[in-house]
Structures are given as structure tokens and as C-alpha cells.
Design an enzyme around this catalytic site. Structure first.
Site, PDB file in Angstrom:
ATOM      1  N   SER A 192      84.027 -15.032  16.969  1.00  0.00           N
ATOM      2  CA  SER A 192      83.923 -16.219  18.078  1.00  0.00           C
ATOM      3  C   SER A 192      82.381 -16.251  18.546  1.00  0.00           C
ATOM      4  CB  SER A 192      84.667 -15.901  19.162  1.00  0.00           C
ATOM      5  OG  SER A 192      84.655 -17.109  20.156  1.00  0.00           O
ATOM      6  N   HIS A 203      73.649 -20.630  23.771  1.00  0.00           N
ATOM      7  CA  HIS A 203      72.981 -21.281  24.705  1.00  0.00           C
ATOM      8  C   HIS A 203      71.239 -21.264  24.809  1.00  0.00           C
ATOM      9  CE1 HIS A 203      76.427 -21.755  26.997  1.00  0.00           C
ATOM     10  NE2 HIS A 203      76.969 -20.352  27.025  1.00  0.00           N
ATOM     11  N   HIS A 237      79.413 -24.113  19.976  1.00  0.00           N
ATOM     12  CA  HIS A 237      80.567 -22.943  19.984  1.00  0.00           C
ATOM     13  C   HIS A 237      81.287 -22.883  18.265  1.00  0.00           C
ATOM     14  CE1 HIS A 237      85.059 -22.829  20.093  1.00  0.00           C
ATOM     15  NE2 HIS A 237      84.558 -21.484  20.631  1.00  0.00           N
ATOM     16  N   ASN A 253      84.671 -20.759  16.235  1.00  0.00           N
ATOM     17  CA  ASN A 253      85.610 -19.612  16.288  1.00  0.00           C
ATOM     18  C   ASN A 253      86.483 -19.878  14.928  1.00  0.00           C
ATOM     19  OD1 ASN A 253      88.828 -19.313  16.955  1.00  0.00           O
ATOM     20  ND2 ASN A 253      87.600 -17.679  18.036  1.00  0.00           N
ATOM     21  N   ARG A 284      89.648 -17.748  13.169  1.00  0.00           N
ATOM     22  CA  ARG A 284      90.737 -16.708  13.687  1.00  0.00           C
ATOM     23  C   ARG A 284      91.915 -16.654  12.868  1.00  0.00           C
ATOM     24  NH1 ARG A 284      90.617 -20.729  17.257  1.00  0.00           N
ATOM     25  NH2 ARG A 284      92.568 -21.807  17.821  1.00  0.00           N
ATOM     26  N   HIS A 312      78.698 -34.246  12.470  1.00  0.00           N
ATOM     27  CA  HIS A 312      79.961 -34.522  11.794  1.00  0.00           C
ATOM     28  C   HIS A 312      80.046 -34.719  10.269  1.00  0.00           C
ATOM     29  CE1 HIS A 312      82.440 -34.804  15.420  1.00  0.00           C
ATOM     30  NE2 HIS A 312      81.332 -35.156  16.038  1.00  0.00           N
ATOM     31  N   HIS A 355      90.117 -32.649  34.663  1.00  0.00           N
ATOM     32  CA  HIS A 355      89.525 -32.841  36.301  1.00  0.00           C
ATOM     33  C   HIS A 355      88.451 -33.431  36.268  1.00  0.00           C
ATOM     34  CE1 HIS A 355      87.685 -28.993  34.895  1.00  0.00           C
ATOM     35  NE2 HIS A 355      86.973 -29.276  35.989  1.00  0.00           N
ATOM     36  N   GLY A 401      94.788  -8.440  28.168  1.00  0.00           N
ATOM     37  CA  GLY A 401      94.107  -7.116  28.497  1.00  0.00           C
ATOM     38  C   GLY A 401      92.878  -6.824  27.673  1.00  0.00           C
ATOM     39  N   GLY A 402      92.588  -7.904  26.999  1.00  0.00           N
ATOM     40  CA  GLY A 402      91.291  -7.787  26.046  1.00  0.00           C
ATOM     41  C   GLY A 402      90.145  -7.061  26.789  1.00  0.00           C
TER      42      GLY A 402
END
Length: 315
Positions: A105, A109, A119, A121, A123, A158, A188, A271-272
């Protein structure tokens, strides 16, 4: 979804992810010119008295380079005795299973507001329960968050994503491009996070071998998509007002990661390692109360043009 075509090879996935982390760090360091990624290797032992995530990883961070203000490229390989709520929200049948999760990941910036934040990732998850077949899937993708956008950069981004999908079906790019637009959306704010890219999850219907090839195609194409944009924009001039706008827009990035991002929620709920999970946050950020850009300004163009989902390839 059929998973009978091929058996998962977790060691092959792990080796690919380690190599991908190395490649991306090397190429981004070279593009920056002065900065280098410092590695923080970590392990967490299994504790029967305090169930949670255990395993290890390599957190790599480049801070205050010439081009990259802060960038993190992380590898993790962790296990747990119980799937966290964020992973079973859409798959309740997996509750109670043990799991292994591994991935790379990254969030970059840049200093110059003419260079977008990016960004990526990739997995792999496998959930197991005694007496039952393991359930596995791949996920990942990448997206681009400009501050002062350029149509040609969006098209290149793209086009590269489309090329990564070409061998996997005529509708694969369109499907995962749309999913990315839908996923990286701040409800939001009624805003897109950026110009999108690819997003996929729960991928296992092609069998392990083909799904793994797709993961590699996406992972390998990230640097092909992003590095030319950095190279083209890194020497463009900018002023204090443009830098302030960049810091203001970074606030949206923080809001998204803490409110919606599945990876952040998964890591925190299971709990990582908090420092590695939150390395995606920008080093500097601003919020302004009830701010809006001047009409017809370069800042307004971001909202009016670049933060609207569209067919960037044919624009």
C-alpha cells in the site's frame, strides 16, 4: 464464485509484493533525485492472551525530498484469529474465520501542487476454518488526486489503467473504473476524491492463477501511470496561494481515509500497527471554515471539471 481452478500460492504472492515494493521505491527515489526511502521493519508476535493481528512488514518512508514531501510504500504480511468487522461487513459468512492478509500500500504526497497525490494498493486475503475450504480473494487498484489538473495527465493515467486490464476482458477496465469512481467518493462533501483509476475487491472468479496475473498487471502499471506525470510537472512554478490550496484539499484526503477507507478501517479494527496504517496521512494540511473557490478560477476548475467522473480516455 468458483475457486476450484487453481490452488492459492501465498508464497508466490508474497515474493511478488516484496519485489513490487522494491521497484516502486527505487523508481520514485530516482525521480525525486535527493530523497530515499528509510525502512522500518517490524514484527508482532502472536499473543494468545490478547488476540489480535500478528505478523510483520516493511514500512518505507521518504520525507522532505526535493519532489516528494512525504511518501510511504508499505508491505505487510499479517494474520489474525478472527476477521475484523470491516472485512466481514459484506461477507458475514466469513465471521469467526482466521485470516492472512498481505499487500503493498502506498500514498505519495508531492510538494509541488501541480503534481497530484497518488495512492495504490494491491492485496491478497485468505480466510480459513478447520474442516472447510479456504476462501481467498485479491483486491486493490490506484487513484489520482490532482490539485491543479491537466487533461493530458488524466488521459495518460486512465490509458495506462486500461492497458493493464486489456487481457482480462473487454469490460474489465470499465467495470473497475466505475467501481473506483463510486468508491473514492466523499458522501458528506458530495465530492469525488480525485479523477479515479481502478478499484477491485473480492476477486476470485477467474481462479488463482489468472487473478494473480491481474493483480500483477495492476501493480506493475502503477509506476508507468504515475512517474511520467511527476517528471512532467515537478519543475512547474507555483506560488503561496497555490500551495495553500493544496494544503486545504489535502484535508479531504484525511477525511476520506478516516471515514471511509476499508484498508484503514481494517487495520485499526484488527489491532494493526498504527504508525504504518496512518503513514498515508499528509505531513501538512489545512482546514478552512465554509471556504469556496472564486468563480472561474483555476481552483474552481478542480471542482467543476476534474472532480466529475468522466471518460478520460476519450476526452
Amino acid at each position: 464464485m468458483s475457486q476450484t481452478m487453481s490452488k492459492p500460492d501465498t508464497q508466490a504472492v508474497k515474493q511478488y509484493l516484496l519485489d513490487l515494493q522494491d521497484t516502486i521505491c527505487q523508481q520514485l527515489s530516482a525521480e525525486d533525485g535527493s530523497g530515499s526511502f528509510e525502512e522500518d521493519s517490524w514484527t508482532r508476535e502472536q499473543n494468545p492472551e490478547k488476540p489480535g493481528m500478528y505478523g510483520g512488514g516493511r514500512t518505507r518512508l521518504l520525507v522532505d525530498g526535493d519532489i516528494i514531501e512525504q511518501g510511504g510504500v508499505n508491505f505487510s504480511d499479517v494474520s489474525g484469529d478472527k476477521m475484523p468487522g470491516s472485512a466481514t461487513a459484506n461477507r458475514p459468512e466469513l465471521a469467526g474465520r482466521s485470516f492472512k492478509a498481505m499487500g503493498v500500500s502506498l500514498v505519495i504526497h508531492p510538494k509541488n501542487p501541480m503534481i497530484p497525490t497518488s495512492h495504490a494498493n494491491v492485496r491478497f486475503f485468505i480466510a480459513e476454518k478447520e474442516g472447510e475450504e479456504p476462501v481467498w480473494w485479491f483486491g486493490g487498484g490506484y487513484d489520482l488526486t490532482p490539485y491543479y489538473g491537466f487533461d493530458e495527465d488524466c488521459t495518460h493515467w486512465h490509458q495506462t489503467a486500461n492497458k493493464a486490464c486489456e487481457e482480462f476482458g473487454d469490460d474489465t477496465y470499465d467495470k473497475y473504473k466505475t467501481w473506483c469512481d463510486d468508491y473514492f467518493y466523499l458522501k458528506h462533501r458530495d465530492e469525488q476524491r480525485g479523477i479515479g483509476g481502478l478499484f477491485f475487491d473480492d476477486l476470485n472468479e477467474w481462479g488463482f492463477d489468472k487473478c494473480f496475473e491481474f493483480l500483477k498487471s495492476v501493480g506493475n502499471s502503477f509506476i508507468e501511470a504515475y512517474q511520467p506525470i511527476i517528471s512532467k510537472r515537478k519543475n512547474l512554478p507555483y506560488n503561496k496561494e497555490q500551495r495553500d490550496f493544496q494544503l486545504y484539499r489535502r484535508g479531504r484526503y484525511v477525511e476520506y481515509n478516516l471515514v471511509y477507507d476499508r484498508g484503514t478501517l481494517f487495520g485499526l479494527q484488527s489491532g494493526g500497527r498504527t504508525e504504518s496504517i496512518l503513514m498515508s496521512m499528509p505531513p501538512l494540511v489545512k482546514w478552512k471554515y465554509n471556504w469556496s473557490p472564486e468563480p472561474n478560477s483555476a481552483e474552481a476548475l478542480l471542482y467543476d471539471h476534474f472532480l466529475k467522473p468522466k471518460d478520460w480516455i476519450n476526452i
